[in-house]
Design an enzyme around this catalytic site. Structure first.
Site, PDB file in Angstrom:
ATOM      1  N   ASN A  11      39.243 -15.298 -27.037  1.00 34.72           N
ATOM      2  CA  ASN A  11      38.849 -16.717 -26.792  1.00 34.72           C
ATOM      3  C   ASN A  11      37.461 -16.730 -27.627  1.00 34.72           C
ATOM      4  O   ASN A  11      36.352 -16.112 -26.938  1.00 34.72           O
ATOM      5  CB  ASN A  11      38.303 -16.666 -25.135  1.00 34.72           C
ATOM      6  CG  ASN A  11      37.504 -17.746 -24.774  1.00 34.72           C
ATOM      7  OD1 ASN A  11      37.456 -18.791 -25.518  1.00 34.72           O
ATOM      8  ND2 ASN A  11      37.080 -17.842 -23.594  1.00 34.72           N
ATOM      9  N   LYS A  13      35.433 -19.102 -27.606  1.00 31.05           N
ATOM     10  CA  LYS A  13      34.374 -19.976 -27.139  1.00 31.05           C
ATOM     11  C   LYS A  13      33.894 -20.890 -28.331  1.00 31.05           C
ATOM     12  O   LYS A  13      34.491 -21.353 -29.202  1.00 31.05           O
ATOM     13  CB  LYS A  13      33.337 -18.938 -26.449  1.00 31.05           C
ATOM     14  CG  LYS A  13      34.001 -17.999 -25.308  1.00 31.05           C
ATOM     15  CD  LYS A  13      32.738 -17.406 -24.763  1.00 31.05           C
ATOM     16  CE  LYS A  13      33.873 -16.264 -23.555  1.00 31.05           C
ATOM     17  NZ  LYS A  13      32.854 -15.850 -22.603  1.00 31.05           N
ATOM     18  N   GLU A 175      39.036 -12.703 -14.653  1.00 30.73           N
ATOM     19  CA  GLU A 175      37.765 -12.500 -15.358  1.00 30.73           C
ATOM     20  C   GLU A 175      36.503 -12.277 -14.469  1.00 30.73           C
ATOM     21  O   GLU A 175      36.244 -13.410 -14.152  1.00 30.73           O
ATOM     22  CB  GLU A 175      37.414 -13.460 -16.348  1.00 30.73           C
ATOM     23  CG  GLU A 175      38.593 -13.802 -17.478  1.00 30.73           C
ATOM     24  CD  GLU A 175      38.024 -13.968 -18.748  1.00 30.73           C
ATOM     25  OE1 GLU A 175      38.077 -13.620 -19.808  1.00 30.73           O
ATOM     26  OE2 GLU A 175      37.351 -15.302 -18.652  1.00 30.73           O
TER      27      GLU A 175
HETATM   28  P1  13P Z   1      33.311 -11.288 -23.132  1.00 34.41           P
HETATM   29  O1  13P Z   1      34.675 -10.507 -23.709  1.00 34.41           O
HETATM   30  O2  13P Z   1      32.446 -11.515 -24.416  1.00 34.41           O
HETATM   31  O3  13P Z   1      32.574 -10.646 -22.100  1.00 34.41           O
HETATM   32  O4  13P Z   1      33.707 -12.535 -22.655  1.00 34.41           O
HETATM   33  C1  13P Z   1      34.911 -12.728 -21.819  1.00 34.41           C
HETATM   34  C2  13P Z   1      35.436 -13.877 -21.621  1.00 34.41           C
HETATM   35  O5  13P Z   1      34.939 -14.782 -20.876  1.00 34.41           O
HETATM   36  C3  13P Z   1      36.856 -14.141 -22.355  1.00 34.41           C
HETATM   37  O6  13P Z   1      37.198 -15.460 -21.936  1.00 34.41           O
END
Ligand code: 13P
Length: 260
Positions: A11, A13, A175
């Site tokens: 992901n 983001k 998560e």
């Molecule tokens: P991190 O792997 O940066 O902790 O993020 C997890 C996340 O939100 C994946 O959607």
């Protein structure tokens, strides 16, 4: 037991513009090819910003890369006066396989509720794509030891009115919010406790076939150094990876967990 191919999904983001995306996807594909990646052991996927989708599609289709891809959100609406939104149809037209819905950042910064997330999951399914539906507790709930009932209540709501067949086809990402971007990974036992409880709930709600087939990911500070232990757990069928997915070599190691 169903043969669930683990889904290792990055992901991104709000990171990597479309020029950077091309570089990362190519490097990822090279690393996987170099290591003789076997896609029947682990599926590599990237969930990219909307503006990267066309570039990623062109590379994946043009060069037949062993990757799937998708978006990070979708509009509830099919079309019309919704400035700034992107419809499921638009994403399907770009051959997205997946759409993440209900990420904790969407819940926190955009007020998305379990009800909205349920509607979004339906929109994604109706568009012929697979929703990756996110659930997870915050630190106060974890400290109170209430993570299982809390997450199961989310699961009940986000899967409301979906058929057994629909749930069998989708992905649930567990998560824990306290583990996202903090470097604080849940222990493999923590991940298994909740992922196992989610699968049991799906069995209760929709039967054994759906619960055997549904893929349940863990997400939160997954790295190449902790992925093997997490993936050893019976109800963890993959990872939703944030930060570590931005580095193609590191993410390739995560995808290739099964070789270790
Ligand atoms: P991190 O792997 O940066 O902790 O993020 C997890 C996340 O939100 C994946 O959607």
């Amino acid at each position: 037991m169903a043969n669930r191919v683990p889904l290792m999904a990055g992901n991104w983001k709000m990171n990597l513009n479309h020029v950077e995306a091309a570089g990362v996807v190519q490097k990822l594909a090279w690393s996987l090819k170099d290591a003789k990646h076997d896609a029947s052991q682990s599926e590599a996927a990237v969930m990219v910003p909307f503006t990267d989708l066309r570039t990623v599609q062109t590379l994946v289709e043009g060069d037949k890369l062993p990757l799937t891809y998708g978006a990070q959100d979708v509009s509830l609406h099919a079309s019309g006066a919704y400035t700034g939104e992107i419809s499921a149809d638009m994403l399907a037209k770009l051959s997205c396989a997946y759409v993440v819905v209900g990420h904790s950042e969407r819940r926190d910064y955009h007020g998305e509720t379990d009800e909205i997330i349920n509607e979004k999951a339906k929109v994604v399914l109706a568009g012929g794509m697979i929703p990756i539906v996110c659930v997870g507790e915050k630190l106060d709930i974890r400290k109170a030891g209430e993570q299982v009932p809390f997450v199961l209540a989310q699961v009940d709501k986000v899967l409301a009115d979906l058929s057994a067949e629909q749930v069998a086809s989708l992905v649930i990402a567990y998560e824990p919010v306290w583990a996202i971007g903090t470097g604080e990974v849940a222990t493999p036992d923590d991940a298994q406790e909740v992922c196992g409880a989610i699968r049991a709930r799906v069995a209760e709600l929709l039967g054994a076939e759906a619960s055997d087939a549904v893929r349940i990911q863990y997400g939160g500070s997954v790295k190449s150094g902790n992925v093997v232990e997490l993936m050893a757990k019976p109800d963890v069928d993959g990872a939703l990876v944030g930060g570590a997915s931005l580095d193609p070599e590191e993410f390739a190691k995560i995808v290739l967990f099964y070789q270790r």
